[in-house]
Scaffold this motif. Structure first.
Motif, PDB file in Angstrom:
ATOM      1  N   GLU A   2       0.824  -1.207   0.000  1.00 43.79           N
ATOM      2  CA  GLU A   2       0.000   0.000   0.000  1.00 43.79           C
ATOM      3  C   GLU A   2       0.861   1.263   0.000  1.00 43.79           C
ATOM      4  O   GLU A   2       0.633   2.186  -0.794  1.00 43.79           O
ATOM      5  N   SER A   3       1.863   1.301   0.863  1.00 45.03           N
ATOM      6  CA  SER A   3       2.734   2.475   0.917  1.00 45.03           C
ATOM      7  C   SER A   3       3.534   2.643  -0.370  1.00 45.03           C
ATOM      8  O   SER A   3       3.727   3.763  -0.845  1.00 45.03           O
ATOM      9  N   LEU A   4       3.986   1.545  -0.937  1.00 45.89           N
ATOM     10  CA  LEU A   4       4.719   1.632  -2.206  1.00 45.89           C
ATOM     11  C   LEU A   4       3.825   2.130  -3.338  1.00 45.89           C
ATOM     12  O   LEU A   4       4.258   2.928  -4.177  1.00 45.89           O
ATOM     13  N   ASN A   5       2.590   1.653  -3.375  1.00 43.45           N
ATOM     14  CA  ASN A   5       1.653   2.105  -4.402  1.00 43.45           C
ATOM     15  C   ASN A   5       1.372   3.603  -4.272  1.00 43.45           C
ATOM     16  O   ASN A   5       1.419   4.338  -5.264  1.00 43.45           O
ATOM     17  N   LEU A   6       1.095   4.046  -3.054  1.00 43.45           N
ATOM     18  CA  LEU A   6       0.820   5.467  -2.836  1.00 43.45           C
ATOM     19  C   LEU A   6       2.054   6.318  -3.102  1.00 43.45           C
ATOM     20  O   LEU A   6       1.964   7.401  -3.694  1.00 43.45           O
ATOM     21  N   LEU A   7       3.218   5.839  -2.683  1.00 43.71           N
ATOM     22  CA  LEU A   7       4.451   6.565  -2.944  1.00 43.71           C
ATOM     23  C   LEU A   7       4.679   6.716  -4.449  1.00 43.71           C
ATOM     24  O   LEU A   7       5.044   7.797  -4.916  1.00 43.71           O
ATOM     25  N   SER A   8       4.422   5.674  -5.197  1.00 46.02           N
ATOM     26  CA  SER A   8       4.569   5.733  -6.655  1.00 46.02           C
ATOM     27  C   SER A   8       3.624   6.771  -7.253  1.00 46.02           C
ATOM     28  O   SER A   8       4.024   7.551  -8.128  1.00 46.02           O
ATOM     29  N   GLN A   9       2.389   6.790  -6.789  1.00 50.30           N
ATOM     30  CA  GLN A   9       1.416   7.760  -7.303  1.00 50.30           C
ATOM     31  C   GLN A   9       1.852   9.183  -6.989  1.00 50.30           C
ATOM     32  O   GLN A   9       1.794  10.070  -7.851  1.00 50.30           O
ATOM     33  N   TYR A  10       2.281   9.434  -5.745  1.00 48.37           N
ATOM     34  CA  TYR A  10       2.677  10.784  -5.357  1.00 48.37           C
ATOM     35  C   TYR A  10       3.957  11.230  -6.067  1.00 48.37           C
ATOM     36  O   TYR A  10       4.088  12.404  -6.433  1.00 48.37           O
ATOM     37  N   LEU A  11       4.891  10.311  -6.273  1.00 53.03           N
ATOM     38  CA  LEU A  11       6.102  10.672  -7.007  1.00 53.03           C
ATOM     39  C   LEU A  11       5.772  11.048  -8.455  1.00 53.03           C
ATOM     40  O   LEU A  11       6.319  12.016  -8.999  1.00 53.03           O
ATOM     41  N   HIS A  12       4.883  10.303  -9.062  1.00 51.59           N
ATOM     42  CA  HIS A  12       4.450  10.608 -10.434  1.00 51.59           C
ATOM     43  C   HIS A  12       3.743  11.971 -10.474  1.00 51.59           C
ATOM     44  O   HIS A  12       4.011  12.799 -11.356  1.00 51.59           O
ATOM     45  N   MET A  13       2.860  12.192  -9.519  1.00 51.31           N
ATOM     46  CA  MET A  13       2.127  13.454  -9.453  1.00 51.31           C
ATOM     47  C   MET A  13       3.102  14.626  -9.268  1.00 51.31           C
ATOM     48  O   MET A  13       2.967  15.672  -9.917  1.00 51.31           O
ATOM     49  N   TRP A  14       4.076  14.471  -8.383  1.00 53.58           N
ATOM     50  CA  TRP A  14       5.050  15.519  -8.125  1.00 53.58           C
ATOM     51  C   TRP A  14       5.859  15.822  -9.389  1.00 53.58           C
ATOM     52  O   TRP A  14       6.118  16.986  -9.704  1.00 53.58           O
ATOM     53  N   THR A  15       6.243  14.786 -10.124  1.00 53.08           N
ATOM     54  CA  THR A  15       6.999  14.970 -11.367  1.00 53.08           C
ATOM     55  C   THR A  15       6.189  15.754 -12.388  1.00 53.08           C
ATOM     56  O   THR A  15       6.719  16.664 -13.048  1.00 53.08           O
ATOM     57  N   LYS A  16       4.917  15.403 -12.524  1.00 57.11           N
ATOM     58  CA  LYS A  16       4.050  16.124 -13.467  1.00 57.11           C
ATOM     59  C   LYS A  16       3.906  17.598 -13.065  1.00 57.11           C
ATOM     60  O   LYS A  16       3.943  18.493 -13.912  1.00 57.11           O
ATOM     61  N   LEU A  17       3.713  17.849 -11.765  1.00 54.89           N
ATOM     62  CA  LEU A  17       3.613  19.229 -11.298  1.00 54.89           C
ATOM     63  C   LEU A  17       4.920  19.992 -11.543  1.00 54.89           C
ATOM     64  O   LEU A  17       4.903  21.167 -11.927  1.00 54.89           O
ATOM     65  N   LYS A  18       6.041  19.349 -11.342  1.00 56.05           N
ATOM     66  CA  LYS A  18       7.337  19.992 -11.553  1.00 56.05           C
ATOM     67  C   LYS A  18       7.521  20.349 -13.026  1.00 56.05           C
ATOM     68  O   LYS A  18       8.012  21.435 -13.353  1.00 56.05           O
ATOM     69  N   GLN A  19       7.102  19.450 -13.907  1.00 49.82           N
ATOM     70  CA  GLN A  19       7.206  19.738 -15.343  1.00 49.82           C
ATOM     71  C   GLN A  19       6.333  20.928 -15.721  1.00 49.82           C
ATOM     72  O   GLN A  19       6.765  21.813 -16.472  1.00 49.82           O
ATOM     73  N   ALA A  20       5.135  20.973 -15.180  1.00 46.87           N
ATOM     74  CA  ALA A  20       4.244  22.102 -15.466  1.00 46.87           C
ATOM     75  C   ALA A  20       4.794  23.389 -14.841  1.00 46.87           C
ATOM     76  O   ALA A  20       4.701  24.464 -15.450  1.00 46.87           O
ATOM     77  N   HIS A  21       5.368  23.287 -13.665  1.00 45.71           N
ATOM     78  CA  HIS A  21       5.944  24.450 -12.979  1.00 45.71           C
ATOM     79  C   HIS A  21       7.106  25.031 -13.790  1.00 45.71           C
ATOM     80  O   HIS A  21       7.300  26.251 -13.829  1.00 45.71           O
ATOM     81  N   ASN A  22       7.891  24.178 -14.402  1.00 43.87           N
ATOM     82  CA  ASN A  22       9.049  24.633 -15.181  1.00 43.87           C
ATOM     83  C   ASN A  22       8.641  25.462 -16.391  1.00 43.87           C
ATOM     84  O   ASN A  22       9.444  26.241 -16.900  1.00 43.87           O
ATOM     85  N   GLU A  23       7.423  25.313 -16.856  1.00 46.41           N
ATOM     86  CA  GLU A  23       6.959  26.054 -18.023  1.00 46.41           C
ATOM     87  C   GLU A  23       6.596  27.503 -17.678  1.00 46.41           C
ATOM     88  O   GLU A  23       6.510  28.344 -18.565  1.00 46.41           O
TER      89      GLU A  23
END
Length: 174
Positions: free
Chosen positions: A68-89
């Protein structure tokens, strides 16, 4: 949690009973050397799944309980990466950039929380195994005490012989 032992049973240097060693080995097998692997959730998309499998590959000590923690961690890491990419624009002076930063900070807290749930050091796992072994030993002692306190069944033939012996001694045949 009690301090307890921080080493494996094969590294113990103090005198320990066979029952305690057996209980410790059983608890260690359950807590420390559990060989089940975490399972990816069906709700993960392909990119989140890749992150999940990278994380799982990095640490052989993760078990099915960590899924469960690994699944949630994976989701949050993916979400953070997407936000960072959008932030860089955005330009750094753009007000929308600060909204992304706030969301990234909130997600970063979630990432830290799930990472801390996955980071149980080996010494803590040994302590947990030791505590579990102590509980198992106490349960065995209680079972033994209950067995000792149960009334023993009397053999009817032996009871008859004992009664006959009493009658012989008293001389009362009657």
């Amino acid at each position: 949690m009690a301090r307890g032992v921080r080493t494996s049973t094969n590294q113990l240097q103090r005198k320990v009973s066979k029952a305690e060693i057996s209980a410790r080995q059983q608890a260690e097998a359950e807590v420390v050397t559990n060989q089940t692997s975490p399972k990816a959730s069906s709700i993960l998309n392909s990119e989140e799944r890749k992150i999940f499998f990278k994380l799982r590959k990095r640490n052989d000590n993760y078990t099915e309980n960590d899924s469960e923690s690994l699944n949630l961690l994976s989701q949050y890491l993916h979400m953070w990466t997407k936000l960072k990419q959008a932030h860089n624009e955005f330009d750094i002076t753009d007000e929308r950039a600060s909204d992304f930063e706030k969301r990234m900070i909130a997600i970063d807290k979630q990432i830290s929380q799930h990472m801390s749930q996955l980071c149980i050091p080996l010494s803590q796992r040994f302590r947990l195994a030791n505590d579990m072994a102590k509980v198992m030993i106490e349960e065995k002692k209680l079972e033994q005490m209950e067995k000792d306190n149960q009334p023993k069944e009397v053999n009817p033939i032996l009871q008859l012989l004992a009664d006959m012996k009493k009658e012989d001694e008293t001389g009362d045949w009657g």
